[in-house]
Design an enzyme around this catalytic site. Structure first.
Site, PDB file in Angstrom:
ATOM      1  N   VAL A 202     -32.492 -45.225 -21.724  1.00  0.00           N
ATOM      2  CA  VAL A 202     -31.231 -44.523 -21.998  1.00  0.00           C
ATOM      3  C   VAL A 202     -31.128 -43.325 -21.049  1.00  0.00           C
ATOM      4  CG1 VAL A 202     -29.895 -43.248 -23.728  1.00  0.00           C
ATOM      5  CG2 VAL A 202     -31.432 -45.077 -24.476  1.00  0.00           C
ATOM      6  N   HIS A 203     -30.129 -43.306 -20.195  1.00  0.00           N
ATOM      7  CA  HIS A 203     -29.949 -42.094 -19.384  1.00  0.00           C
ATOM      8  C   HIS A 203     -28.493 -41.821 -19.028  1.00  0.00           C
ATOM      9  CE1 HIS A 203     -29.887 -45.065 -16.097  1.00  0.00           C
ATOM     10  NE2 HIS A 203     -29.084 -44.198 -15.521  1.00  0.00           N
TER      11      HIS A 203
END
Ligand code: UD1
Length: 354
Positions: A202-203
């Site tokens: 997740v970024h």
């Protein structure tokens, strides 16, 4: 021909490795690292593992707001172009480093070649989408990974210099998967059995910069009944700490993974939960189900045949689709090319006459 290639962020190192090798068989390449990614695990380890030549210039731009980061790159790249006087500037993907390289070159009347041209999520709130559109519209050579990308460009009136080459990430994956299997000890190190864990990344700003979204994603991970291996991007690490979110016990937070470990863990996962573009595609190629933590994707081909599904940051949808990930798919094909995209790109550059 002298070519200045611009890279700066993790996915670009993977993409430039095969292209750089092909280009250097015939041309002189000057490699510029903007320094957008500077942590060892996001940058140096990729140069080492992928055998990318050391950058000729390291601009050390680092982090900042989009304007500050892109503006600093623009000024610094302009200086390099003025000094090196290349015949082509080569840029990759959709990051701020891509846009800065393309814009600096175009303003100096140096032809721009864009690897991974024509991708569209049709979501202009994504910084990457703005970077894609602007880069494509000031590029002279546009190397498209898929027919969808060619069609997207045509719909915007961009047809000159457009080439369907296939995706260079297939080249990188084909070459490195055997090496990864040989060298990576990630599964044993983490005590994991194939298909008995999820992998998660997740970024994306839309998830990390929205506390409710990040909280929902972490809550969904906590509801899964097998371990979730979560190599955490520095951006996400900072946000989790800032929002006071502590991952649940089944979520195993690890450092960002080197490429070989990432390929190994990805190919062994029951499914991957991600908001990355590149990981969706790698999952498809490796025939690993993907649950995409976004409402749209620029890699629409991955949705066909049921290999990928868009679930946004909705905890119930994430859990339902992750649980269903063992289900049957409808088939699989070489939608992203044959693994020879880099050689095609180098050949087109060689024949290019401005
Ligand atoms: C960038 C790209 C994104 C790509 C991603 C891959 C843009 C707009 N986004 O996002 O398309 O998918 O790279 O990872 O170009 N940071 C560190 N160490 C580093 C690099 C960054 O701690 O080595 C921190 C920064 O302090 C900053 C945050 O991570 O707070 C964001 O970094 P940035 O490079 O701006 O964007 P990414 O989120 O990595």
């Amino acid at each position: 021909m002298k070519i200045v290639s611009i890279v700066g962020a993790r996915p670009q190192f993977v993409k430039c490795a095969p292209v750089s090798r092909e280009v250097r068989k015939v041309h002189e390449e000057v490699l510029v690292h903007t320094g957008q990614h500077y942590d060892y695990l996001l940058s140096e380890v990729f140069f080492r593992d992928l055998g990318i030549p050391a950058p000729d210039y390291h601009l050390e731009i680092g982090s900042g707001s989009h304007g500050v980061q892109t503006g600093r790159m623009l000024a610094a790249i302009e200086e390099v172009i003025a000094k090196e006087e290349p015949e082509i500037v080569l840029v990759y993907g959709d990051t701020n480093s891509t846009l800065a390289g393309a814009l600096a070159a175009a303003k100096m009347h140096v032809p721009v070649a864009h690897v991974e041209a024509g991708l569209r999520s049709f979501d202009r709130r994504m910084p990457e989408e703005v970077n894609r559109v602007l880069t494509d519209h000031c590029s002279d050579l546009l190397f498209c990974p898929t027919g969808t990308a060619v069609a997207n460009l045509a719909a915007e009136g961009v047809t000159a210099g457009v080439h369907l080459t296939g995706d260079v990430m297939v080249d990188a994956l084909r070459e490195n998967l055997p090496l990864a299997k040989e060298r990576s000890t990630a599964l044993a190190d983490l005590g994991l059995s194939p298909k008995a864990y999820f992998l998660a990344t997740v970024h994306r700003a839309s998830n990390t910069d929205d506390p409710a979204a990040l909280r929902a994603i972490m809550e969904a991970f906590s509801r899964l009944d097998i371990p979730v291996i979560f190599p955490v991007h520095p951006r996400t690490q900072k946000k989790l700490a800032g929002y006071g979110i502590t991952p649940a016990a089944n979520v195993r937070v690890v450092e960002p993974l080197p490429y070989f470990d990432m390929l190994t863990l990805l190919s062994g996962a029951r499914a991957v939960l991600t908001d990355s573009g590149g990981v969706q595609k790698e999952a498809y190629i490796l025939e690993v189900p993907c649950v995409t933590l976004r409402e749209n994707t620029e890699w629409v081909e991955t949705l066909e045949d049921g290999w990928n599904v868009l679930v946004g940051a909705d905890a119930d949808r994430i859990v339902a689709e992750a649980d269903a990930a063992g289900g049957a798919r409808r088939g699989h094909s070489a939608r992203f090319g044959d693994g020879h995209a880099a050689a095609r790109i180098a050949a087109i550059i060689t024949e290019y006459e401005p």
